[in-house]
Design a protein around this motif. Structure first.
Motif, PDB file in Angstrom:
ATOM      1  N   UNK A  26       0.771  -1.313  -0.200  1.00 12.98           N
ATOM      2  CA  UNK A  26      -0.089   0.113   0.007  1.00 12.98           C
ATOM      3  C   UNK A  26       0.799   1.469   0.078  1.00 12.98           C
ATOM      4  N   UNK A  27       1.986   1.145  -0.010  1.00  9.99           N
ATOM      5  CA  UNK A  27       2.746   2.383   0.108  1.00  9.99           C
ATOM      6  C   UNK A  27       3.005   2.678  -1.313  1.00  9.99           C
ATOM      7  N   UNK A  28       3.219   4.148  -1.543  1.00 10.13           N
ATOM      8  CA  UNK A  28       3.202   4.661  -2.870  1.00 10.13           C
ATOM      9  C   UNK A  28       4.818   4.197  -3.306  1.00 10.13           C
ATOM     10  N   UNK A  29       4.835   3.974  -4.777  1.00 13.74           N
ATOM     11  CA  UNK A  29       6.096   3.667  -5.384  1.00 13.74           C
ATOM     12  C   UNK A  29       6.879   4.988  -5.529  1.00 13.74           C
ATOM     13  N   UNK A  30       8.008   4.816  -6.019  1.00 11.33           N
ATOM     14  CA  UNK A  30       9.060   5.952  -6.103  1.00 11.33           C
ATOM     15  C   UNK A  30       8.359   6.708  -7.316  1.00 11.33           C
ATOM     16  N   UNK A  31       7.954   6.085  -8.415  1.00 10.00           N
ATOM     17  CA  UNK A  31       7.426   6.650  -9.618  1.00 10.00           C
ATOM     18  C   UNK A  31       6.142   7.570  -9.412  1.00 10.00           C
ATOM     19  N   UNK A  32       5.330   6.960  -8.601  1.00  6.75           N
ATOM     20  CA  UNK A  32       4.069   7.420  -8.257  1.00  6.75           C
ATOM     21  C   UNK A  32       4.451   9.093  -7.227  1.00  6.75           C
ATOM     22  N   UNK A  55      13.810  10.235  -2.485  1.00  3.60           N
ATOM     23  CA  UNK A  55      12.434   9.868  -2.538  1.00  3.60           C
ATOM     24  C   UNK A  55      12.600   8.277  -2.104  1.00  3.60           C
ATOM     25  N   UNK A  56      13.665   7.653  -2.817  1.00  6.26           N
ATOM     26  CA  UNK A  56      13.926   6.370  -2.861  1.00  6.26           C
ATOM     27  C   UNK A  56      14.421   5.964  -1.151  1.00  6.26           C
ATOM     28  N   UNK A  72       3.003   3.985   8.537  1.00  4.22           N
ATOM     29  CA  UNK A  72       4.068   4.743   7.780  1.00  4.22           C
ATOM     30  C   UNK A  72       3.433   5.538   6.809  1.00  4.22           C
ATOM     31  N   UNK A  73       4.294   6.689   6.853  1.00  2.00           N
ATOM     32  CA  UNK A  73       3.839   7.823   5.430  1.00  2.00           C
ATOM     33  C   UNK A  73       5.081   8.245   4.873  1.00  2.00           C
ATOM     34  N   UNK A  74       5.108   8.336   3.640  1.00  2.00           N
ATOM     35  CA  UNK A  74       6.126   9.117   2.911  1.00  2.00           C
ATOM     36  C   UNK A  74       5.809  10.507   2.831  1.00  2.00           C
TER      37      UNK A  74
END
Ligand SMILES: *Cc1c(COP(=O)(O)O)cnc(C)c1O
Length: 477
Positions: A26-32, A55-56, A72-74
């Motif tokens: 469910x974590x967003x990808x680097x691309x997103x 971002x990575x 967790x959130x980014x």
């Protein structure tokens, strides 16, 4: 220090694994993330490469967080933090809130403004490093600090190398290679980072003759070890530990009584190398005292009590220093122009205005000043809703191997009520990073080594650490 994991034991391992896998998906990808408007703005400011890397790193942090805390959130803030970190690299400025003045892990002595200005002037252009202006020809870099060092220590001569370990290597290579050096077992110390004085000494080719026992070495032990192979007597400041109880050692004056009649040199590794009579009196005697007591050569660091740049300083009798200056090792161990510029500026201050040297100023800081600043900080933190911030009395330390048992009466802001490991980690992750101390499960911020001009910056960084998710996701104690 590691983050404490507070994961409850799952009933079945595979069910827990499934849960974790799902959460990770469910974590967003680097691309997103790179497609988000706020991150696109960062890319315009900092370039694609740097932001993608940040971002990575932020995603990697979030994955780790998930496995530990279940959520967790980014955030953009996390990405910005990684960008800042990458920009300043692994060597960056921190605020030292440990109360340890000469903190080897944190770069030892902060330089005086005058020393920084001297570095900028000499480093930013050409200089008289090896040029004699009067004669218009080649000069000698070894001369730059000699006048001040001899004036401040009463020595006949002085020379400067890269650090104190280099000073000892040079001194023993010149005066004891292939012969014996008599030294007390109670003074064969490890100075930190796994480096041991006896190992450095042996690199010179000298043979160490250890005398006495760990706790007691008498004058007679040295006298009994004298022989045709004896090159010199060496005394070493015990630096980072004290001996209490049933202990004895021979003083420099006593050793001089053994060495002088036999025409043997007496060398002293003073470690910290204090140049001021009233600094840390009577625990750390000034270098001039060692010379008067009969040491022929005294060696010490430039970035401990002296408060200057990393350097090894050798002072003493000309007849011992001149051959050291001519030795091929001198070329390998010589200091650079930035070091000499900062050292000269620091020595001038020690002579004329010692309180302008940060190490001296911090060691002499009146407790009332510290108390006032700590009160203000604690009050400001409380006013933001963190009720458990309060001021406590603590003991700071000199550090750098000086006066190990001596504590500095100090006070600190105590942040209780939350997990100290996590809070310290959040403080270290801040901008600027703050290095704090944990005592009895609470985080302590000692302001002695924080420049007063940085109090407001410290306050903001502490607030943001207190507000960070890691710190508050956990139940308070
Ligand atoms: C710190 C210390 C050294 C090493 O000095 P550097 O300048 O770090 O090389 C050597 N001897 C003693 C007694 C010390 O305290």
């Amino acid at each position: 220090m590691t983050v404490r994991r507070r994961k409850s034991e799952p009933k079945s391992k595979s069910a827990a694994d499934d849960g974790a896998r799902e959460a990770l998906r469910s974590l967003p990808s680097v691309g997103v993330l790179l497609g988000r408007p706020s991150v696109k703005q960062l890319v315009r400011e900092h370039g694609h490469g740097a932001v993608a890397e940040a971002v990575r790193s932020a995603v990697a942090d979030a994955r780790r967080d998930l496995l530990e805390h279940r959520t967790a959130t980014v955030s953009e803030q996390a990405i910005r933090r990684h960008l800042d970190r990458a920009a300043c690299g692994s060597l960056s400025a921190v605020l030292n809130a440990t109360g340890v003045v000469i903190h080897t892990n944190l770069g030892r002595a902060p330089l005086a403004q005058q020393a920084i200005d001297a570095i900028a002037q000499v480093g930013g252009g050409y200089s008289t490093l090896e040029y004699d202006l009067e004669a218009g020809q080649r000069g000698n870099r070894a001369m730059h600090a000699v006048d001040l060092l001899t004036a401040l220590t009463g020595a006949e001569d002085a020379l400067v190398v890269n650090n104190n370990a280099a000073a000892m290597l040079l001194a023993l290579s010149v005066w004891a290679a292939g012969r014996e050096v008599i030294v007390s077992r109670g003074e064969l110390i490890e100075i930190g980072g796994g480096f041991r004085i006896p190992d450095v000494l042996r690199q010179s080719g000298a043979r160490l003759v250890e005398v006495g026992t760990t706790n007691r070495t008498r004058l007679a032990d040295y006298a009994n070890a004298l022989g045709p192979e004896t090159a010199l007597l060496l005394k070493v400041h015990r630096s980072n530990f004290d001996m209490v109880g049933f202990a004895a050692e021979a003083s420099l004056a006593q050793l001089s009584g053994v060495a002088r009649p036999r025409d043997l040199p007496l060398f002293y590794d003073a470690g910290s190398g204090n140049l001021l009579a009233d600094l840390l009196h009577p625990t750390e005697a000034p270098v001039s005292t060692h010379l008067r007591a009969g040491a022929d050569v005294v060696m010490f660091s430039g970035d401990k009590l002296l408060g200057g740049p990393q350097a090894g300083i050798v002072v003493g009798r000309k007849r011992f220093l001149s051959p050291m200056r001519e030795h091929p090792l001198m070329r390998a161990l010589r200091p650079d122009k930035l070091c000499l510029a900062a050292l000269r500026a620091t020595l001038l201050l020690l002579r004329d205005a010692p309180d302008e040297v940060p190490v001296v100023r911090m060691l002499r800081l009146p407790i009332a000043d510290l108390q006032e600043r700590a009160d203000r900080l604690a009050q400001e933190i409380r006013s933001r809703g963190y009720d458990d911030a309060r001021v406590v009395e603590v003991h700071g330390r000199v550090g750098g191997g000086a006066a190990p048992s001596r504590t500095l009466e100090s006070c600190a802001v105590r942040l209780g009520g939350r997990h100290a490991d996590e809070l310290c980690q959040a403080l270290r992750a801040g901008a600027p990073p703050i290095i704090a101390r944990i005592v009895d499960g609470a985080t302590l911020l000692d302001l002695r080594c924080v420049p007063p001009a940085m109090d407001a910056v410290l306050f903001r960084a502490v607030l943001s650490a207190l507000a960070s998710r890691d710190v508050n996701a956990l139940p308070g104690k």
